[in-house]
Design a protein around this motif. Sequence first.
Motif, PDB file in Angstrom:
ATOM      1  N   ILE A  72      21.431 -55.938  79.603  1.00 28.44           N
ATOM      2  CA  ILE A  72      22.655 -55.152  79.688  1.00 28.44           C
ATOM      3  C   ILE A  72      22.799 -54.314  78.430  1.00 28.44           C
ATOM      4  N   PRO A  73      22.885 -52.958  78.555  1.00 28.25           N
ATOM      5  CA  PRO A  73      23.061 -52.116  77.377  1.00 28.25           C
ATOM      6  C   PRO A  73      24.305 -52.516  76.594  1.00 28.25           C
ATOM      7  N   GLY A  74      24.176 -52.438  75.265  1.00 27.90           N
ATOM      8  CA  GLY A  74      25.307 -52.771  74.421  1.00 27.90           C
ATOM      9  C   GLY A  74      25.359 -54.218  74.007  1.00 27.90           C
ATOM     10  N   THR A  75      24.460 -55.049  74.559  1.00 30.63           N
ATOM     11  CA  THR A  75      24.422 -56.448  74.167  1.00 30.63           C
ATOM     12  C   THR A  75      23.315 -56.661  73.154  1.00 30.63           C
ATOM     13  N   ALA A  76      23.287 -57.867  72.580  1.00 29.15           N
ATOM     14  CA  ALA A  76      22.314 -58.150  71.532  1.00 29.15           C
ATOM     15  C   ALA A  76      20.893 -58.101  72.068  1.00 29.15           C
ATOM     16  N   GLY A  77      20.722 -58.345  73.363  1.00 32.64           N
ATOM     17  CA  GLY A  77      19.382 -58.362  73.928  1.00 32.64           C
ATOM     18  C   GLY A  77      18.871 -57.003  74.318  1.00 32.64           C
ATOM     19  N   HIS A  78      19.621 -55.924  74.003  1.00 29.71           N
ATOM     20  CA  HIS A  78      19.242 -54.588  74.448  1.00 29.71           C
ATOM     21  C   HIS A  78      18.437 -53.828  73.403  1.00 29.71           C
ATOM     22  N   GLN A  79      18.049 -54.446  72.327  1.00 32.53           N
ATOM     23  CA  GLN A  79      17.324 -53.752  71.280  1.00 32.53           C
ATOM     24  C   GLN A  79      15.836 -53.726  71.598  1.00 32.53           C
ATOM     25  N   GLY A  80      15.505 -53.069  72.712  1.00 31.80           N
ATOM     26  CA  GLY A  80      14.113 -52.954  73.095  1.00 31.80           C
ATOM     27  C   GLY A  80      13.503 -54.254  73.589  1.00 31.80           C
ATOM     28  N   GLN A  81      14.310 -55.229  73.864  1.00 27.09           N
ATOM     29  CA  GLN A  81      13.812 -56.536  74.275  1.00 27.09           C
ATOM     30  C   GLN A  81      14.497 -56.951  75.564  1.00 27.09           C
ATOM     31  N   ARG A  82      13.702 -57.469  76.497  1.00 30.93           N
ATOM     32  CA  ARG A  82      14.257 -57.920  77.761  1.00 30.93           C
ATOM     33  C   ARG A  82      14.694 -59.367  77.656  1.00 30.93           C
ATOM     34  N   SER A  83      15.821 -59.659  78.262  1.00 30.10           N
ATOM     35  CA  SER A  83      16.303 -61.037  78.270  1.00 30.10           C
ATOM     36  C   SER A  83      16.976 -61.312  79.593  1.00 30.10           C
ATOM     37  N   ILE A  84      16.980 -62.577  79.984  1.00 33.16           N
ATOM     38  CA  ILE A  84      17.561 -62.976  81.261  1.00 33.16           C
ATOM     39  C   ILE A  84      19.081 -63.013  81.141  1.00 33.16           C
ATOM     40  N   THR A  85      19.752 -62.420  82.125  1.00 33.23           N
ATOM     41  CA  THR A  85      21.203 -62.451  82.166  1.00 33.23           C
ATOM     42  C   THR A  85      21.644 -63.525  83.158  1.00 33.23           C
ATOM     43  N   PRO A  86      22.229 -64.620  82.720  1.00 34.22           N
ATOM     44  CA  PRO A  86      22.630 -65.676  83.641  1.00 34.22           C
ATOM     45  C   PRO A  86      23.830 -65.233  84.479  1.00 34.22           C
ATOM     46  N   MET A  87      23.798 -65.559  85.761  1.00 31.03           N
ATOM     47  CA  MET A  87      24.895 -65.248  86.661  1.00 31.03           C
ATOM     48  C   MET A  87      25.017 -66.403  87.637  1.00 31.03           C
ATOM     49  N   THR A  88      26.223 -66.645  88.122  1.00 32.97           N
ATOM     50  CA  THR A  88      26.402 -67.640  89.161  1.00 32.97           C
ATOM     51  C   THR A  88      25.821 -67.104  90.462  1.00 32.97           C
ATOM     52  N   TRP A  89      25.384 -67.999  91.335  1.00 26.52           N
ATOM     53  CA  TRP A  89      24.718 -67.564  92.557  1.00 26.52           C
ATOM     54  C   TRP A  89      25.659 -66.805  93.482  1.00 26.52           C
ATOM     55  N   THR A  90      26.955 -67.150  93.458  1.00 26.87           N
ATOM     56  CA  THR A  90      27.891 -66.449  94.334  1.00 26.87           C
ATOM     57  C   THR A  90      28.139 -65.005  93.882  1.00 26.87           C
ATOM     58  N   ALA A  91      27.774 -64.675  92.639  1.00 24.84           N
ATOM     59  CA  ALA A  91      27.933 -63.295  92.180  1.00 24.84           C
ATOM     60  C   ALA A  91      27.012 -62.355  92.940  1.00 24.84           C
ATOM     61  N   PHE A  92      25.950 -62.889  93.542  1.00 23.77           N
ATOM     62  CA  PHE A  92      25.014 -62.064  94.296  1.00 23.77           C
ATOM     63  C   PHE A  92      25.365 -61.990  95.781  1.00 23.77           C
ATOM     64  N   VAL A  93      26.262 -62.853  96.245  1.00 18.43           N
ATOM     65  CA  VAL A  93      26.616 -62.902  97.669  1.00 18.43           C
ATOM     66  C   VAL A  93      27.598 -61.774  97.982  1.00 18.43           C
ATOM     67  N   VAL A  94      27.276 -60.972  98.976  1.00 18.25           N
ATOM     68  CA  VAL A  94      28.075 -59.776  99.258  1.00 18.25           C
ATOM     69  C   VAL A  94      28.926 -59.898 100.517  1.00 18.25           C
ATOM     70  N   ASN A  95      28.803 -60.993 101.262  1.00 18.30           N
ATOM     71  CA  ASN A  95      29.509 -61.059 102.546  1.00 18.30           C
ATOM     72  C   ASN A  95      30.382 -62.291 102.725  1.00 18.30           C
ATOM     73  N   ALA A  96      30.465 -63.157 101.728  1.00 12.81           N
ATOM     74  CA  ALA A  96      31.230 -64.394 101.888  1.00 12.81           C
ATOM     75  C   ALA A  96      31.922 -64.738 100.577  1.00 12.81           C
ATOM     76  N   ASP A  97      33.090 -65.375 100.697  1.00 16.51           N
ATOM     77  CA  ASP A  97      33.872 -65.768  99.526  1.00 16.51           C
ATOM     78  C   ASP A  97      34.028 -67.287  99.541  1.00 16.51           C
ATOM     79  N   PHE A  98      33.235 -67.965  98.733  1.00 22.62           N
ATOM     80  CA  PHE A  98      33.272 -69.421  98.703  1.00 22.62           C
ATOM     81  C   PHE A  98      34.481 -69.964  97.954  1.00 22.62           C
ATOM     82  N   THR A  99      35.191 -69.092  97.246  1.00 14.33           N
ATOM     83  CA  THR A  99      36.416 -69.554  96.578  1.00 14.33           C
ATOM     84  C   THR A  99      37.519 -69.857  97.586  1.00 14.33           C
ATOM     85  N   ALA A 100      37.319 -69.463  98.835  1.00 13.47           N
ATOM     86  CA  ALA A 100      38.276 -69.851  99.870  1.00 13.47           C
ATOM     87  C   ALA A 100      38.210 -71.354 100.139  1.00 13.47           C
TER      88      ALA A 100
END
Length: 246
Positions: A72-100
């Motif tokens: 992600i630009p602007g973060t510490a890992g953006h200085q020419g170095q690739r790093s993994i960005t952790p995300m919850t699995w539901t952040a990728f789900v586009v059709n369902a809301d498990f918080t219901a």
Amino acid sequence: MNCDNSRPSAGDRGFERQYIGTNQMILIPHRPDAHSTTSRDGRFGGGVSRVTDGRFGAALAGDPQGSGPVTIPGTAGHQGQRSITPMTWTAFVVNADFTAYYDAVPDLTGVRLRSVHLDGWDPTVTLRLDLPRFPDRWEGAPGDTVQCQIQFAMVRDFLMEGWQPPVTADVVLRALPEHRLAVEVVAPGVAVSFTANASVLAGKISVFTQDADGGDSGSRSFTRPLETRLHPTLPPAYVNTFYERV
């Protein structure tokens, strides 16, 4: 594990082999232009299945396209170095809301993986699994386990090693560049990995009571009333309209 190495039925044409066990179904797509291999003894226990052809994923193993974690630009890992960005699995789900159903949606850690389904016509993989915790809110029929299907499209570099049910696994999703995901399933004696489009579908959310042996063959209640009427119990493994749609 019971393996069916006979010729596919009419409803499964286009698949090289169909593996059916008590709690799993694995379909391997077969195409004239495909380059795929399966374990020679007809079993996934200790065997390897790899699909890297242009029909079921355009990239060959080792192809740099879509590889590497996101930065992600602007973060510490953006200085020419690739790093993994952790995300919850539901952040990728586009059709369902498990918080219901959950105050805090559980991670895909220690889930019971019921099936891995490879679509014979599209580069799509569907995981059917039991979430590790019962919902905080549920208005359907009673039960003790919640199950759902998670579907990944535009799959590349599919690799599967081993299959000895019951499988309790950790499913890890990592963001990649160009709106891609790295998916990894890790369990004792089992390893599944592939990359896919970062827009993930989830559905077939249902609740059931586990059988005495841990199976899921009993009656179930879906979040969608129509699905409950159509599938009061888990359909046979060859019913692709159930296992290929979420």
